[in-house]
Design an enzyme around this catalytic site. Structure first.
Site, PDB file in Angstrom:
ATOM      1  N   ASP A  56      75.801   5.746  61.350  1.00 34.78           N
ATOM      2  CA  ASP A  56      75.891   4.551  62.179  1.00 34.78           C
ATOM      3  C   ASP A  56      77.100   4.683  63.098  1.00 34.78           C
ATOM      4  OD1 ASP A  56      75.975   2.090  63.305  1.00 34.78           O
ATOM      5  OD2 ASP A  56      76.518   1.004  61.474  1.00 34.78           O
ATOM      6  N   LYS A  58      76.650   3.699  66.277  1.00 40.32           N
ATOM      7  CA  LYS A  58      76.243   2.768  67.347  1.00 40.32           C
ATOM      8  C   LYS A  58      76.363   3.487  68.689  1.00 40.32           C
ATOM      9  CE  LYS A  58      75.811  -1.128  64.909  1.00 40.32           C
ATOM     10  NZ  LYS A  58      76.605  -0.814  63.758  1.00 40.32           N
ATOM     11  N   LEU A  59      75.654   4.590  68.789  1.00 42.69           N
ATOM     12  CA  LEU A  59      75.749   5.406  70.001  1.00 42.69           C
ATOM     13  C   LEU A  59      75.337   4.595  71.229  1.00 42.69           C
ATOM     14  CD1 LEU A  59      74.232   8.649  68.486  1.00 42.69           C
ATOM     15  CD2 LEU A  59      76.607   8.332  69.218  1.00 42.69           C
ATOM     16  N   ASP A  61      75.725   5.757  75.126  1.00 43.03           N
ATOM     17  CA  ASP A  61      76.342   6.604  76.150  1.00 43.03           C
ATOM     18  C   ASP A  61      75.259   7.306  76.958  1.00 43.03           C
ATOM     19  OD1 ASP A  61      78.394   8.071  77.496  1.00 43.03           O
ATOM     20  OD2 ASP A  61      79.620   7.942  75.688  1.00 43.03           O
ATOM     21  N   ALA A 166      78.905 -10.795  52.583  1.00 43.21           N
ATOM     22  CA  ALA A 166      80.155 -11.100  53.290  1.00 43.21           C
ATOM     23  C   ALA A 166      79.928 -11.850  54.611  1.00 43.21           C
ATOM     24  CB  ALA A 166      80.922  -9.807  53.549  1.00 43.21           C
ATOM     25  N   GLY A 168      77.340 -13.833  55.226  1.00 39.11           N
ATOM     26  CA  GLY A 168      76.737 -15.148  55.012  1.00 39.11           C
ATOM     27  C   GLY A 168      75.279 -15.210  54.614  1.00 39.11           C
ATOM     28  N   ALA A 169      74.475 -14.190  54.989  1.00 39.19           N
ATOM     29  CA  ALA A 169      73.060 -14.278  54.602  1.00 39.19           C
ATOM     30  C   ALA A 169      72.931 -14.029  53.092  1.00 39.19           C
ATOM     31  CB  ALA A 169      72.234 -13.263  55.384  1.00 39.19           C
ATOM     32  N   GLY A 172      68.100 -10.906  49.706  1.00 41.71           N
ATOM     33  CA  GLY A 172      66.648 -11.100  49.657  1.00 41.71           C
ATOM     34  C   GLY A 172      66.094 -11.850  50.858  1.00 41.71           C
ATOM     35  N   ARG A 186      80.438  -4.642  51.931  1.00 41.83           N
ATOM     36  CA  ARG A 186      81.568  -5.182  51.172  1.00 41.83           C
ATOM     37  C   ARG A 186      81.191  -5.781  49.833  1.00 41.83           C
ATOM     38  NH1 ARG A 186      83.760  -8.410  56.303  1.00 41.83           N
ATOM     39  NH2 ARG A 186      81.566  -8.126  56.826  1.00 41.83           N
TER      40      ARG A 186
HETATM   41  P1  BMP Z   1      78.990  -5.823  55.231  1.00 38.74           P
HETATM   42  O1  BMP Z   1      77.849  -6.009  54.202  1.00 38.74           O
HETATM   43  O2  BMP Z   1      80.252  -5.399  54.593  1.00 38.74           O
HETATM   44  O3  BMP Z   1      79.126  -7.000  56.158  1.00 38.74           O
HETATM   45  O4  BMP Z   1      78.588  -4.556  56.123  1.00 38.74           O
HETATM   46  C1  BMP Z   1      77.576  -4.578  57.067  1.00 38.74           C
HETATM   47  C2  BMP Z   1      77.440  -3.228  57.713  1.00 38.74           C
HETATM   48  O5  BMP Z   1      76.406  -3.288  58.700  1.00 38.74           O
HETATM   49  C3  BMP Z   1      78.696  -2.740  58.426  1.00 38.74           C
HETATM   50  O6  BMP Z   1      78.735  -1.334  58.314  1.00 38.74           O
HETATM   51  C4  BMP Z   1      78.442  -3.141  59.881  1.00 38.74           C
HETATM   52  O7  BMP Z   1      79.098  -2.277  60.789  1.00 38.74           O
HETATM   53  C5  BMP Z   1      76.933  -2.985  59.989  1.00 38.74           C
HETATM   54  N1  BMP Z   1      76.277  -3.867  60.977  1.00 38.74           N
HETATM   55  C6  BMP Z   1      76.478  -5.235  60.965  1.00 38.74           C
HETATM   56  O8  BMP Z   1      77.204  -5.778  60.138  1.00 38.74           O
HETATM   57  N2  BMP Z   1      75.834  -5.989  61.910  1.00 38.74           N
HETATM   58  C7  BMP Z   1      75.000  -5.476  62.846  1.00 38.74           C
HETATM   59  O9  BMP Z   1      74.437  -6.211  63.631  1.00 38.74           O
HETATM   60  C8  BMP Z   1      74.782  -4.091  62.835  1.00 38.74           C
HETATM   61  C9  BMP Z   1      75.408  -3.298  61.876  1.00 38.74           C
HETATM   62  O10 BMP Z   1      75.181  -2.011  61.834  1.00 38.74           O
END
Ligand code: BMP
Length: 218
Positions: A56, A58-59, A61, A166, A168-169, A172, A186
């Site tokens: 990931d 997020k290319l 360019d 982390a 909020g969703a 499931g 996280r």
């Molecule tokens: P976390 O569950 O800790 O919030 O991590 C979510 C992961 O998904 C992170 O690596 C973040 O960069 C990635 N991500 C995101 O949270 N939202 C997006 O819209 C796209 C993502 O790739």
């Protein structure tokens, strides 16, 4: 049920990673871990995982830069996440041709999970996705409406969905709204017992999916 993709943005103990590898559907590696561990460190971490390693970066360019970047990583992983907003010609089209040749998959970002993302651009992003025909899409768990729209527009694509825990969703919910996998970071790597947490989340995912399937048939 194996519908969790671990977003490993911080390192975990090797022993824990080894045990985790059979419990998750994939692992997502991005800039935080690459910059912390270096490529050699990433290679060691990935020894624990056989498949579905998603880079990931997020290319976003021009074609030649993205091809150079993915060339460095193509032997380490299976897939690459790419931003759709950069457009098709001289960018995503050429990268897609390159990744196809290398037998690697592309996920395009259809929408993001944070509050500042603007889905007014979705009609344009949708056109880029149509032209590209990627393997899969990233769509947010935090905004069910756009996740459902992406699923409706691209029912055959594999949808991976971040924003759980982390951000909020609930565990499931994205599966109920059309995602194939939930990306979780996280809530797993910060927990005291990452493997126990994964097993618990899998149970919740299964219960939530059964619940929403039942609700659909009512
Ligand atoms: P976390 O569950 O800790 O919030 O991590 C979510 C992961 O998904 C992170 O690596 C973040 O960069 C990635 N991500 C995101 O949270 N939202 C997006 O819209 C796209 C993502 O790739």
């Amino acid at each position: 049920m194996n519908k969790i993709i671990l977003a490993l943005d911080e390192p975990l103990d090797y022993k824990i990673l080894k045990d985790i590898s059979s419990q998750v559907a994939g692992i997502k590696i991005g800039w935080p871990l690459i910059l912390e561990q270096g490529l050699e460190g990433i290679k060691n971490i990935l020894k624990n995982f056989d498949n579905n390693i998603i880079f990931d970066l997020k290319l976003a360019d021009i074609d030649s830069t993205m091809i150079k970047i993915t060339t460095h990583l193509k032997n380490l992983g299976d897939s690459f996440i790419v931003h759709a907003f950069v457009g098709y010609n001289e960018s995503i089209r050429e990268l897609k041709e390159f990744l196809d040749k290398e037998n690697k998959k592309m996920y395009l970002v259809s929408s993001m999970s944070h509050k500042g993302w603007n889905d007014n651009f979705y009609p344009y992003i949708k056109e880029v996705i149509k032209m590209t025909n990627p393997y899969g899409l990233v769509a947010p768990a935090t905004r069910p409406k756009i996740l459902k729209t992406v699923k409706k527009d691209f029912p055959e694509k594999i949808i991976i969905s971040p924003g759980i825990g982390a951000q909020g969703a609930k565990i499931g919910d994205a599966l109920c709204n059309g995602a194939n996998y939930e990306i979780i970071g996280r809530s797993i790597y910060n927990s005291k017992d990452p493997i126990g947490t994964i097993l618990e989340f899998q149970k919740i995912q299964e219960e939530r999916l059964n619940e929403c399937k039942r609700a659909e048939t009512r």
